[in-house]
Write an enzyme that holds these catalytic residues in place. Structure first.
Site, mmCIF file in Angstrom:
data_model
loop_
_atom_site.group_PDB
_atom_site.id
_atom_site.type_symbol
_atom_site.label_atom_id
_atom_site.label_comp_id
_atom_site.label_asym_id
_atom_site.label_seq_id
_atom_site.Cartn_x
_atom_site.Cartn_y
_atom_site.Cartn_z
ATOM 1 N N GLU A 1 -6.410 -7.991 -0.605
ATOM 2 C CA GLU A 1 -6.915 -7.945 0.767
ATOM 3 C C GLU A 1 -8.402 -7.621 0.752
ATOM 4 O OE1 GLU A 1 -4.914 -5.292 3.410
ATOM 5 O OE2 GLU A 1 -2.907 -5.829 2.708
ATOM 6 N N GLU B 1 0.816 -1.219 0.000
ATOM 7 C CA GLU B 1 0.000 0.000 0.000
ATOM 8 C C GLU B 1 0.850 1.270 0.000
ATOM 9 O OE1 GLU B 1 -4.042 -1.687 2.181
ATOM 10 O OE2 GLU B 1 -2.639 -0.489 3.368
#
Length: 679
Positions: free
Chosen positions: A315, A152
């Site tokens: 995710e 991320e």
């Protein structure tokens, strides 16, 4: 098993055995629990740097060796992460330069994650060392399936290294200070620069009013992040040329809009496969489940369309998260439904954060496949297993794509520039949300959409929707005009074509190419207060208007709707202009969904875009399709809390249950069916 050889859809998630090295009994349970829940893939090493290199130059790989071997024995895949997202404490203590500097020139302390400087030579050196060791040790391991670079990516640093890199970036872009001053309108507030060293990053302490600088800083941050990513993969690519590489993208906010901090349209070219982390706030108190599902669909379609290929969900949560303002558990049926939605829009995986709940710190109550109780009988574990069963039944879906004749343009530069614009109304600009409002019509009517950038090709689409392109390059104007001239249909709106790529206003009125394309000359934009209302009269019906009203002179266009109030009452509000072989539409006012539905219904019928498989639809039931060879997979998903019925053109079979289904499909709340038809 290689990426090319793998025939299964991926099911699994982030596995953090490094947190459990002192609990061998816990680690011993994991492989059996993975097999029981139909998990076939794990992402490891994401924040494991301190376990891999507890002291500088001292490397411990035995624990990771065992994980690789155990996963391989169960026939699974490992997605191996580089650990740069969270650095060990010894590095912060020994080399403070690796710590990120805020816009207020404050050096961050060690702690948290993603607080490193992308420019730091020491940090880049240490990242290169650990990444090379991982590639050398596991590059040929049969369980290695994919590289997961960092985690991320996001944020910016304002240290001396980053300031110098920003100046170098500007020199490469502009060449001379004269060109930079012209692009940034340097005479404003005496911001003309006479030496490159005078330039520093925009901050709350200084030059936030120089919009050209703000826009270039955001572009620089994207390029700087990509440069760091390319540094991470340099030797990995050499040592493991056949192993695909990804990094996990994100969405923004509980209600999900495109990620604002990085230009993923540019980043997408640097990854082999797009993956992203999706955490919608299901069952919230501000909108319906279908509203949120449409927003999830928008981001899914964006990440599929950026590379025109299937993506991965890296995710998601099997139950709840720990960082929403209110962290509500998924209701029965929602986990299977939301997982199938990922597949329906083009994902080849359903992966979770996290495999096992952390025992301590900030993520100890974040949802996981395995809870603190370690039981297989709890609801979440059973829900995950049910998804694993479904993925096994849908394995032939892997690699298939979606065909869309409609595209919506989302542009990161435009989003940044419009957000920075000191005009209109800060609260009501809502650029990404407005695109999602338009998208909602197509989602409601089961019509596939690609969400693309302004740089992507348009030729394959019949309809391109591009509202609020406030920042529009001359090249984009020419591209849109060429698309329409060759028979395409274009929809644009208020707040389009105001500034160029440097965020400088166009001189001489609304740009001439747009006047020719849309057959109008936009002269003003009226910004309404939140309680203000106007009306739009179209085909004898009045629709509500809020927020923005464009005023324009009609030249060659045909008026489709007029305003009903204020000093521009009876003036044109919506027009269509024939241009070459196509048509360009301009919607001058922000309307509610009712007008967009009426407008697009006519356009869809004219262009023959209606979903021919669905005879009678329901806006709470989404039908999304993927094509594999001669088989089309139809995902029929009820995003409501009530029973629903839709009608399709042929009887079929539910692949999840084996049940024969008639043309009339009945769905209970949150139910999903996956049906097939042959071309």
């Amino acid at each position: 098993m290689t990426y090319q050889e793998e025939k299964r859809l991926l099911h699994g998630g982030d596995y953090n055995p490094d947190q459990w090295l002192a609990y061998p009994d816990i680690l011993a349970q994991d492989m059996a629990l993975m097999q029981a829940s139909k998990v076939n893939t794990v992402s490891v090493g994401i924040f494991a740097w301190s376990a891999l290199e507890p002291r500088e130059g001292e490397f411990h790989f035995d624990w990771l060796d065992k994980i690789f071997d155990d996963v391989d024995k169960m026939g699974g895949n490992v997605i191996l992460a580089t650990p740069s997202g969270a650095r060990p404490a010894w590095m912060s203590a020994a080399y403070p330069e690796v710590l990120r500097t805020t816009e207020k020139q404050e050096k961050l302390a060690h702690g948290g994650r993603h607080n490193h400087c992308f420019s730091s030579p020491i940090y880049r050196q240490k990242v290169a060392i650990i990444n090379r060791k991982l590639a050398e040790r596991y590059g040929q391991h049969p369980a290695l399936y994919m590289w997961h670079i960092s985690n991320e990516y996001g944020g910016d640093c304002h240290c001396a290294y980053c300031q110098e890199n920003f100046r170098s970036w500007l020199k490469a872009k502009y060449g001379t200070l004269a060109a930079l001053n012209a692009a940034w309108w340097g005479a404003f507030w005496s911001h003309t620069y006479t030496d490159w060293t005078q330039i520093s990053s925009p901050s709350s302490l200084g030059e936030t009013m120089v919009h050209g600088m703000n826009l270039d800083w955001k572009r620089f941050v994207t390029d700087q992040t990509i440069d760091f990513y390319e540094h991470e993969i340099k030797e990995i690519r050499v040592l493991t040329p056949d192993v695909p590489i990804t990094t996990n993208f994100m969405g923004d906010g509980d209600a999900l809009i495109p990620f604002q901090s990085l230009d993923y349209g540019k980043f997408a070219a640097h990854v082999d496969v797009i993956s992203w982390d999706c955490y919608p706030a299901w069952h919230n108190d501000w909108g319906s489940t279908a509203d949120l599902a449409a927003k999830v669909g928008f981001i899914n379609d964006q990440y599929r369309a950026l590379k025109q290929q299937p993506f991965l969900i890296m995710e998601s949560t099997p139950s709840l998260v720990n960082w929403h303002p209110v962290n509500k558990a998924k209701r029965p049926g929602m986990h299977l439904l939301s997982s199938m939605q990922f597949l329906a829009h083009g994902s080849d995986s359903v992966m979770y954060f996290q495999w096992r709940k952390s025992r301590g710190s900030s993520e100890k109550f974040h949802g996981a496949v395995v809870d603190h109780d370690g039981r297989t009988e709890n609801r979440v574990f059973k829900d995950v297993t049910a998804v694993g069963d479904a993925l096994d039944k849908l394995a032939n879906l892997k690699g298939s794509n979606k065909a869309a004749r409609v595209a919506i343009i989302y542009d990161w530069d435009n989003d940044w520039a419009l957000a920075d614009a000191q005009g209109f109304s800060d609260a009501s600009k809502r650029y990404p949300q407005t695109l999602q409002d338009h998208y909602r019509f197509f989602w409601n009517h089961d019509i596939p959409v690609d969400v693309i950038t302004s740089d992507q090709a348009l030729a394959k689409y019949d309809l391109v929707v591009a509202p609020m392109l406030y920042l529009m390059r001359q090249e984009t104007m020419a591209k849109l005009a060429d698309f329409v001239a060759k028979g395409g249909h274009l929809v644009s709106s208020y707040m389009t074509g105001y500034v160029d790529e440097n965020d400088l206003a166009y001189l001489g009125g609304w740009p001439k190419p747009l006047q020719s394309l849309f057959g109008i000359n936009v002269t003003e934009t009226d910004t309404l207060y939140p309680k203000d209302r106007n009306g739009l009269l179209a085909a004898g019906q009045v629709f509500e208007v809020t927020d923005y009203c464009s005023l324009f002179e009609v030249k060659t266009a045909k008026t489709l709707a007029t305003y009903t109030a204020d000093f521009y009452q009876n003036q044109a509000a919506v027009v269509v202009n024939p241009y070459g072989q196509g048509q360009a539409y301009y919607i001058g006012a922000r309307t509610g969904y009712a007008y967009l539905a009426a407008f697009y219904t006519d356009l869809v019928e004219t262009l023959g875009l209606r979903n021919q498989w669905v005879v009678l639809s329901d806006p709470d039931v989404s039908v999304q399709s993927r094509q594999s060879d001669e088989i089309t997979y139809h995902f029929v998903m009820n995003f409501s809390e009530t029973d629903k019925t839709i009608t399709v053109c042929e009887p079929t079979v539910d692949l999840l249950t084996g049940q024969a289904i008639s043309k009339e499909i009945k769905l209970s709340p949150y139910q999903v069916r996956v049906l097939t038809s042959r071309d």
